[in-house]
Design a protein around this motif. Sequence first.
Motif, PDB file in Angstrom:
ATOM      1  N   VAL A 297       6.759  -2.306   7.090  1.00  0.00           N
ATOM      2  CA  VAL A 297       6.855  -1.325   6.589  1.00  0.00           C
ATOM      3  C   VAL A 297       7.212  -1.044   5.529  1.00  0.00           C
ATOM      4  O   VAL A 297       6.339  -0.454   4.714  1.00  0.00           O
ATOM      5  CB  VAL A 297       9.070  -0.765   6.607  1.00  0.00           C
ATOM      6  CG1 VAL A 297      10.049  -1.496   6.350  1.00  0.00           C
ATOM      7  CG2 VAL A 297       8.810   0.742   6.957  1.00  0.00           C
ATOM      8  N   LEU A 298       6.972  -2.336   4.512  1.00  0.00           N
ATOM      9  CA  LEU A 298       7.336  -2.235   2.784  1.00  0.00           C
ATOM     10  C   LEU A 298       5.712  -2.608   2.521  1.00  0.00           C
ATOM     11  O   LEU A 298       5.688  -3.652   1.598  1.00  0.00           O
ATOM     12  CB  LEU A 298       7.879  -3.400   2.381  1.00  0.00           C
ATOM     13  CG  LEU A 298       9.351  -2.644   2.822  1.00  0.00           C
ATOM     14  CD1 LEU A 298      10.574  -3.534   2.042  1.00  0.00           C
ATOM     15  CD2 LEU A 298      10.053  -1.500   1.541  1.00  0.00           C
TER      16      LEU A 298
ATOM     17  N   TYR B 251       3.109  -1.823   1.606  1.00  0.00           N
ATOM     18  CA  TYR B 251       2.573  -1.186   0.283  1.00  0.00           C
ATOM     19  C   TYR B 251       2.770  -2.368  -1.058  1.00  0.00           C
ATOM     20  O   TYR B 251       3.084  -2.146  -1.837  1.00  0.00           O
ATOM     21  CB  TYR B 251       2.789  -0.326   0.760  1.00  0.00           C
ATOM     22  CG  TYR B 251       3.959   1.363   0.793  1.00  0.00           C
ATOM     23  CD1 TYR B 251       4.887   1.080   0.190  1.00  0.00           C
ATOM     24  CD2 TYR B 251       4.524   1.516   1.527  1.00  0.00           C
ATOM     25  CE1 TYR B 251       6.630   0.736   0.272  1.00  0.00           C
ATOM     26  CE2 TYR B 251       5.839   2.210   2.042  1.00  0.00           C
ATOM     27  CZ  TYR B 251       6.537   1.888   1.154  1.00  0.00           C
ATOM     28  OH  TYR B 251       7.862   1.989   1.956  1.00  0.00           O
TER      29      TYR B 251
ATOM     30  N   MET C 149      -1.116   3.178  -0.581  1.00  0.00           N
ATOM     31  CA  MET C 149      -0.801   3.487   1.035  1.00  0.00           C
ATOM     32  C   MET C 149      -0.212   4.515   1.645  1.00  0.00           C
ATOM     33  O   MET C 149       0.258   4.833   0.272  1.00  0.00           O
ATOM     34  CB  MET C 149      -0.540   2.183   0.429  1.00  0.00           C
ATOM     35  CG  MET C 149      -1.353   1.399   0.821  1.00  0.00           C
ATOM     36  SD  MET C 149      -0.842  -0.341   1.884  1.00  0.00           S
ATOM     37  CE  MET C 149      -0.848  -0.325   3.622  1.00  0.00           C
ATOM     38  N   GLN C 150       0.211   4.568   2.352  1.00  0.00           N
ATOM     39  CA  GLN C 150       0.863   5.642   2.971  1.00  0.00           C
ATOM     40  C   GLN C 150       1.542   5.366   3.919  1.00  0.00           C
ATOM     41  O   GLN C 150       1.626   4.764   4.676  1.00  0.00           O
ATOM     42  CB  GLN C 150       0.419   6.653   3.131  1.00  0.00           C
ATOM     43  CG  GLN C 150      -0.626   7.865   2.914  1.00  0.00           C
ATOM     44  CD  GLN C 150      -1.862   9.043   3.436  1.00  0.00           C
ATOM     45  OE1 GLN C 150      -1.054   9.127   4.617  1.00  0.00           O
ATOM     46  NE2 GLN C 150      -2.378   9.174   2.935  1.00  0.00           N
ATOM     47  N   GLY C 151       3.374   5.297   4.016  1.00  0.00           N
ATOM     48  CA  GLY C 151       4.155   5.125   4.690  1.00  0.00           C
ATOM     49  C   GLY C 151       4.363   6.095   5.939  1.00  0.00           C
ATOM     50  O   GLY C 151       4.412   7.049   5.518  1.00  0.00           O
ATOM     51  N   ALA C 152       4.206   5.537   6.841  1.00  0.00           N
ATOM     52  CA  ALA C 152       3.721   6.747   8.206  1.00  0.00           C
ATOM     53  C   ALA C 152       5.533   6.573   8.966  1.00  0.00           C
ATOM     54  O   ALA C 152       5.950   5.964   8.994  1.00  0.00           O
ATOM     55  CB  ALA C 152       2.876   6.087   9.189  1.00  0.00           C
ATOM     56  N   ALA C 153       5.546   7.732   9.624  1.00  0.00           N
ATOM     57  CA  ALA C 153       7.293   7.660  10.181  1.00  0.00           C
ATOM     58  C   ALA C 153       6.729   6.321  11.720  1.00  0.00           C
ATOM     59  O   ALA C 153       5.272   6.393  12.130  1.00  0.00           O
ATOM     60  CB  ALA C 153       7.114   8.771  10.990  1.00  0.00           C
ATOM     61  N   HIS C 154       7.351   6.116  12.535  1.00  0.00           N
ATOM     62  CA  HIS C 154       7.436   5.289  12.915  1.00  0.00           C
ATOM     63  C   HIS C 154       6.443   5.861  14.473  1.00  0.00           C
ATOM     64  O   HIS C 154       6.230   6.644  15.069  1.00  0.00           O
ATOM     65  CB  HIS C 154       8.899   4.915  13.839  1.00  0.00           C
ATOM     66  CG  HIS C 154       9.038   3.770  14.789  1.00  0.00           C
ATOM     67  ND1 HIS C 154       8.415   2.427  14.496  1.00  0.00           N
ATOM     68  CD2 HIS C 154       9.280   2.985  15.752  1.00  0.00           C
ATOM     69  CE1 HIS C 154       8.513   1.178  15.239  1.00  0.00           C
ATOM     70  NE2 HIS C 154       9.339   2.077  15.968  1.00  0.00           N
TER      71      HIS C 154
ATOM     72  N   VAL D 256      -1.423   9.818  10.697  1.00  0.00           N
ATOM     73  CA  VAL D 256      -1.512   9.980   9.255  1.00  0.00           C
ATOM     74  C   VAL D 256      -3.077   9.433   8.998  1.00  0.00           C
ATOM     75  O   VAL D 256      -3.651   9.820   8.409  1.00  0.00           O
ATOM     76  CB  VAL D 256      -0.526   9.279   8.869  1.00  0.00           C
ATOM     77  CG1 VAL D 256      -0.760   8.996   7.192  1.00  0.00           C
ATOM     78  CG2 VAL D 256       0.908   9.120   9.427  1.00  0.00           C
TER      79      VAL D 256
END
Lengths: 362, 257
Positions: free
Chosen positions: B67-68, B70, B77-82, B88
């Motif tokens: 999850v980290l 980035y 970067m983009q953090g997506a939902a699970h 995305v």
Amino acid sequence: MKELRLMKGNEAIAEAAIRCGVDAYYGYPITPQSEVMEYLMSEEPHKRTGMVVLQAESEVASINMVYGAASGGKLAMTSSSSPGISLMSEGISYIAGAELPCLVVNVQRGGPGLGTIQPGQADYFQSTKGGGHGDYRLIVLAPASVQEMADFVELSFELAFKYRNPAMILSDGAIGQMMEKVYLPAQKERLSNEEVEKRHGSWASIGKKPNRERNIITSLALQSEVQEKHNFKLQAKYKQIEETEVRYEELNCEDAEYLLVAYGTSARICQKVVQLGREKGIKIGLLRPITLWPFPSQIINKLANQVKGILSVEMSAGQMIEDVKLAVEGKVKVMHYGRFGGMIPAPDEVLNALEEKLIKNN
Amino acid sequence: MEDTITTQDIIKNGELVFEKTSCLTDNVLSYCPGCGHGVAHRITMEVIDEMGIQSETIGIAPVGCSVLAYDFMNIDMQGAAHGRAPAVATGIKRVYPEKYVFTYQGDGDLAAIGTAETIHACNRGENIVIIFINNGIYGMTGGQMAPTTLEGMQTSTSPFGRDVERMGHPLKMTELVATLPGTCFVTRQAVHTPSAVRKAKKAIRKAFENQKENKGLSFIEIVSNCNSGWKMTPVKSNQWMEEHMFPFYPLGDIKDV
């Protein structure tokens, strides 16, 4: 030059999106708003403006595609109806948390559950109080005509980018399906990648340039101290929106003794109620919230000093009435009248309710 | 002390044999010692560095141990939902078709909650790269059963071993997406030995080259260990992976169009 056309509300949103230079629409079919994507597909906006229109595998995917495009500083939108918005609520919460600008259109139908495909206004709580998890707000605009369906597309993106916050057009099946004349905006060009980078390069995730740190789009902060700080920042933004962006319309409020508060389709019906009441000698005024969040509390509080009673008219079992009551601060009696589950109240019903619930008891 | 060796003593002109790519940040990895994520991160970033596409690349991080991601990958970067990373990625790639977009996902993210997003992105032939780390367990949440957990394998939610009669069968996502016309390159790799790392890096390079040529979706599974979740030493977990994971998840190219 503005062009005059006869269109459905759903079609007006779609055409306005192309003309406003929207970059991407991602959606999934659901009644009563499927015309939005149908119209877009038939117009082939990839040829007109280069706009992307993609039918996703679900509302969940649609809103996350919006998240992706919005992360790149592009004008991205989706549309759906009540059950689909429930599915999108996870993504909307992430978009709000990551502070991304985008437009979500909800052409409401009656619920709960699969409910009905007929018009409803029972998603007021969902739209204005959260819907998804966490402390966040959507800027919620409630159109009451096909013209406003078109106009609010540009306004939504303006506000969404001004505050880097998701905006919602909260419509309903009646406004989405009915045809009215509409003045369409002139065609605007989509922003070039260079222009997007110039405007949003400080935050948009579009490729790390050597002269800057990487841009990260996320709603995650594992450290509570950092997450709380982020929440304070969001709350400060919401306060600024509440102070700056309240929009409403007044009809015959100057001398009103009784006030109707209604939005969208209910407000259209209440225009007639005002007329019928005044023909009978009852001085009725109508306050129509245009922004449901931020809610026009101040003007309602002010009008509460002048009127003998307020009726909140909604196609729900009574949701907006909670905000009306908070605004009124107990100064006068506030009652609710609503039809729901896809039923639409008739003007004489509303007038009767006003007389029964407020005038008789006074 | 006079005989203290400084970094400068070690790094002399002409003697540099290995350098960390500038596409990785200096942040300390949050992964358990012995985990394959670090190597998978490194070879992905080395490919981006070697292709000179850092300023044109957008990565999508998942939910799970990475999850980290980035924090470690020195790119936008983009953090997506699970599970939503492929959606995305679709969203950003469609509005920036000339840029390089990849997702980096674990097995819970990609093969359970994100199955629909994965299959449909593959089926549409989105011109992206998906890097799929399969260690047969939910690492971040503490070792629960994953869709890819092997039959009989013990996890915290299959404490007596995965009973396929009651809990379903391990899912071969990579074989599944290889059947879809939108994928151009589907391969299964590992990063537990130097030669496996070299092969995996070659596959990642090929995937990004495919994206450059608009060939469709490249899907790279990396079978990896989870020594913490499997409750083994790193060395033992790599042995166990060879003995148990590879027979069910055989390495090699499945599709190359």
